[in-house]
Design a protein around this motif. Sequence first.
Motif, PDB file in Angstrom:
ATOM      1  N   LEU A 239     -14.568 -31.348 -19.159  1.00  0.00           N
ATOM      2  CA  LEU A 239     -15.657 -31.574 -18.215  1.00  0.00           C
ATOM      3  C   LEU A 239     -15.597 -32.989 -17.663  1.00  0.00           C
ATOM      4  O   LEU A 239     -15.675 -33.970 -18.410  1.00  0.00           O
ATOM      5  CB  LEU A 239     -17.004 -31.349 -18.910  1.00  0.00           C
ATOM      6  N   TYR A 240     -15.456 -33.087 -16.331  1.00  0.00           N
ATOM      7  CA  TYR A 240     -15.553 -34.367 -15.614  1.00  0.00           C
ATOM      8  C   TYR A 240     -16.886 -34.415 -14.878  1.00  0.00           C
ATOM      9  O   TYR A 240     -17.262 -33.455 -14.198  1.00  0.00           O
ATOM     10  CB  TYR A 240     -14.436 -34.496 -14.583  1.00  0.00           C
ATOM     11  N   ILE A 241     -17.581 -35.520 -15.007  1.00  0.00           N
ATOM     12  CA  ILE A 241     -18.769 -35.778 -14.198  1.00  0.00           C
ATOM     13  C   ILE A 241     -18.566 -37.101 -13.472  1.00  0.00           C
ATOM     14  O   ILE A 241     -18.391 -38.148 -14.107  1.00  0.00           O
ATOM     15  CB  ILE A 241     -20.055 -35.827 -15.048  1.00  0.00           C
ATOM     16  N   ASP A 242     -18.515 -37.027 -12.149  1.00  0.00           N
ATOM     17  CA  ASP A 242     -18.267 -38.206 -11.306  1.00  0.00           C
ATOM     18  C   ASP A 242     -17.059 -39.007 -11.785  1.00  0.00           C
ATOM     19  O   ASP A 242     -17.093 -40.241 -11.880  1.00  0.00           O
ATOM     20  CB  ASP A 242     -19.511 -39.088 -11.250  1.00  0.00           C
ATOM     21  N   GLY A 243     -15.980 -38.285 -12.118  1.00  0.00           N
ATOM     22  CA  GLY A 243     -14.710 -38.922 -12.471  1.00  0.00           C
ATOM     23  C   GLY A 243     -14.597 -39.375 -13.900  1.00  0.00           C
ATOM     24  O   GLY A 243     -13.547 -39.878 -14.302  1.00  0.00           O
ATOM     25  N   LYS A 244     -15.641 -39.201 -14.702  1.00  0.00           N
ATOM     26  CA  LYS A 244     -15.601 -39.602 -16.103  1.00  0.00           C
ATOM     27  C   LYS A 244     -15.389 -38.359 -16.966  1.00  0.00           C
ATOM     28  O   LYS A 244     -16.107 -37.362 -16.836  1.00  0.00           O
ATOM     29  CB  LYS A 244     -16.902 -40.307 -16.509  1.00  0.00           C
ATOM     30  N   LEU A 245     -14.410 -38.424 -17.853  1.00  0.00           N
ATOM     31  CA  LEU A 245     -14.128 -37.314 -18.752  1.00  0.00           C
ATOM     32  C   LEU A 245     -15.153 -37.337 -19.885  1.00  0.00           C
ATOM     33  O   LEU A 245     -15.070 -38.135 -20.809  1.00  0.00           O
ATOM     34  CB  LEU A 245     -12.702 -37.423 -19.290  1.00  0.00           C
ATOM     35  N   ILE A 246     -16.127 -36.445 -19.794  1.00  0.00           N
ATOM     36  CA  ILE A 246     -17.260 -36.445 -20.717  1.00  0.00           C
ATOM     37  C   ILE A 246     -16.904 -35.769 -22.034  1.00  0.00           C
ATOM     38  O   ILE A 246     -17.279 -36.233 -23.117  1.00  0.00           O
ATOM     39  CB  ILE A 246     -18.464 -35.726 -20.077  1.00  0.00           C
ATOM     40  N   ALA A 247     -16.178 -34.661 -21.955  1.00  0.00           N
ATOM     41  CA  ALA A 247     -15.874 -33.881 -23.152  1.00  0.00           C
ATOM     42  C   ALA A 247     -14.654 -33.013 -22.895  1.00  0.00           C
ATOM     43  O   ALA A 247     -14.398 -32.598 -21.758  1.00  0.00           O
ATOM     44  CB  ALA A 247     -17.069 -33.021 -23.548  1.00  0.00           C
ATOM     45  N   ALA A 248     -13.931 -32.720 -23.958  1.00  0.00           N
ATOM     46  CA  ALA A 248     -12.802 -31.787 -23.891  1.00  0.00           C
ATOM     47  C   ALA A 248     -12.537 -31.275 -25.298  1.00  0.00           C
ATOM     48  O   ALA A 248     -12.627 -32.030 -26.272  1.00  0.00           O
ATOM     49  CB  ALA A 248     -11.552 -32.465 -23.322  1.00  0.00           C
ATOM     50  N   ALA A 249     -12.222 -29.993 -25.406  1.00  0.00           N
ATOM     51  CA  ALA A 249     -11.979 -29.407 -26.723  1.00  0.00           C
ATOM     52  C   ALA A 249     -11.139 -28.151 -26.590  1.00  0.00           C
ATOM     53  O   ALA A 249     -11.134 -27.493 -25.545  1.00  0.00           O
ATOM     54  CB  ALA A 249     -13.304 -29.077 -27.421  1.00  0.00           C
ATOM     55  N   GLU A 250     -10.431 -27.839 -27.672  1.00  0.00           N
ATOM     56  CA  GLU A 250      -9.594 -26.642 -27.727  1.00  0.00           C
ATOM     57  C   GLU A 250     -10.312 -25.527 -28.477  1.00  0.00           C
ATOM     58  O   GLU A 250     -10.951 -25.764 -29.505  1.00  0.00           O
ATOM     59  CB  GLU A 250      -8.278 -26.981 -28.422  1.00  0.00           C
ATOM     60  N   GLU A 251     -10.176 -24.330 -27.967  1.00  0.00           N
ATOM     61  CA  GLU A 251     -10.873 -23.184 -28.538  1.00  0.00           C
ATOM     62  C   GLU A 251     -10.491 -22.933 -29.987  1.00  0.00           C
ATOM     63  O   GLU A 251     -11.327 -22.530 -30.810  1.00  0.00           O
ATOM     64  CB  GLU A 251     -10.580 -21.934 -27.690  1.00  0.00           C
ATOM     65  N   GLU A 252      -9.236 -23.179 -30.337  1.00  0.00           N
ATOM     66  CA  GLU A 252      -8.763 -22.900 -31.698  1.00  0.00           C
ATOM     67  C   GLU A 252      -9.600 -23.602 -32.762  1.00  0.00           C
ATOM     68  O   GLU A 252      -9.768 -23.092 -33.871  1.00  0.00           O
ATOM     69  CB  GLU A 252      -7.301 -23.315 -31.845  1.00  0.00           C
TER      70      GLU A 252
END
Length: 595
Positions: A33-46
């Motif tokens: 998830l990017y909000i205004d160019g900032k990477l707020i969160a990222a995760a792998e489903e596994e």
Amino acid sequence: MPLFTDSSEEKPTLALTILGLSGALTHDPSAALYIDGKLIAAAEEERFVRDKHAKNRMPYESARFCLDFAGIQPKDVSAVAIPFAPISLADKARWQYAKRYWYAPDRALDALFNGNRRFRRYRKRIEWCLQQLGFDLAKTEIVPVEHHLTHASSAYHCSGFKEKTAILGIDGKGEYATTFFGVGENGKIRKIKEFYDPDSLGGLYGALTEYLGFEMLDGEYKVMGMAPYGDPNKYDFSRLAKFENGELIVNTDYANVIGFRRYKEKGKGYYFSPKLIDWLGPMRHGDIADDPYIHYAASMQKLFEDLSLQMMDHYLGDIIKETGRLAFAGGGALNVKLNQKIVARPELKELFVQPASGDAGTAIGAAAYVSVARGVPVEKMEHVYLGPEYRNEEVIAACARHPAKPQWEVIADGDTTVPQRIAQILADGNPVAWFQGRMEFGPRALGGRSILGCPSAPGVADRINEQIKFRERWRPFCPSMLDTVGPQMLGSKHPAPFMTFTFEVAEAWKTRVPEVVHEDGTSRAQVLERQHNPRYYDLMKEMEKLTGNGVVLNTSLNRRGEPMICSPTDALNMFFGSDLRYLIMQDVLVVKTPA
């Protein structure tokens, strides 16, 4: 929708919120998830579903985490970016596929007459996933981005490079493309050249990974770890692939095969042919790294390096000489031995490798690409601590619920801090499960979900392999180190925050930290700046006081065949299923009493 104020006009403006979703068709689903160019969160489903690579699953839990962490609703999302796109019949890709797979006419004709079938399936599954998350499809814009463009974006747009940048992508395959050469300038990516399936260097490495007894898309790093034990010149693998006149050609008599050409054993079809078995002998089985398979691994690694460097020089050499910048992604970018050779090039000033270079990272790449295309540049990716984190109260609640009834204590910052206490346990020769802050995104444990050891303690690597990780004895362990130590131990000032490079270890350090030096005298290192993980940094400072070395042995917090730990309950399950005695989760220390 989130509101932000534009100070120049004093009017509230809507945030540009881009959700990237990957892996809906095959493996490694993830969300970013990017909000205004900032990477707020990222995760792998596994990590959430506890199924390594989460094959044939949707990025549902990972997307839900990203939205919840940001505190937004589906209606707040400006667009959903996916790393898979339709390919025109006028494009060379579908014709090349049909031509090279002439021996499987059903597949060849399908590429010509129904060539976007996989894209339609991908989009349909994403739509289903979005509906489960509460999205209104009538009001949700789904933006497809070509798979290798998302890899390119995940490298270039996240690199922070301002100069003209060469872009390299080596992967198994996306829609049809397998290899990407491009240039990034002023935020724009221009494609120079692509190769198409079955001419895939990543696919060939995967085929030999299968032959060597590992699972494709999972065991390639094991082949890389096995290679230093062999002689790369004992067997000539040049018949498998060649790069001539600007074209990569894989020999489909041996590998990258489909249909009846596949070798089959116990009902399973492999990505190589019976002709490979006739040439090299039976597949390897078991955990032993022995002759001739160690030499095969070495020969495959050498072929991969040689052809990659030839292709890079041919298509990107002039750009690299001009600016010294290269951005690299795709599964092939996790080949740290190749990266070591690239970094050693005198014309190269800096190589940025996307830390999640595999397909999980395309969620970031797709979202970043759409953000930039809509006029909002994305920030430099300086760390991977993008997943969930848990408070002490949640850790204690997990301990209270766990059937093993763990004994725990809270280490308050008094006379002894968490870094001081854990450093002493490590210096005494004990491995420790280290669960701190936000979970890492990508395949490397970087001090969020790690098993740590003292790299000067004799036998600690073997102990972790045999009693905790339950994995092959010959696989190496990696060091995390202070940024003040990196230049001394590695002889290089090149940034190395993500364990995406190996370096030759200085002679004096090979005896100081032998447990993290591989067979060939190298280490795949993480060089940490304190701002990105203060507690982990402070732990290494305490280790430096106790042992003289600001270095720890670091491996992922999981057992063989399992995804990296996500939650406190996952950590406790792993802890009580191994011979670990110490687990620190935030400020909560769990100690297992010896039987």
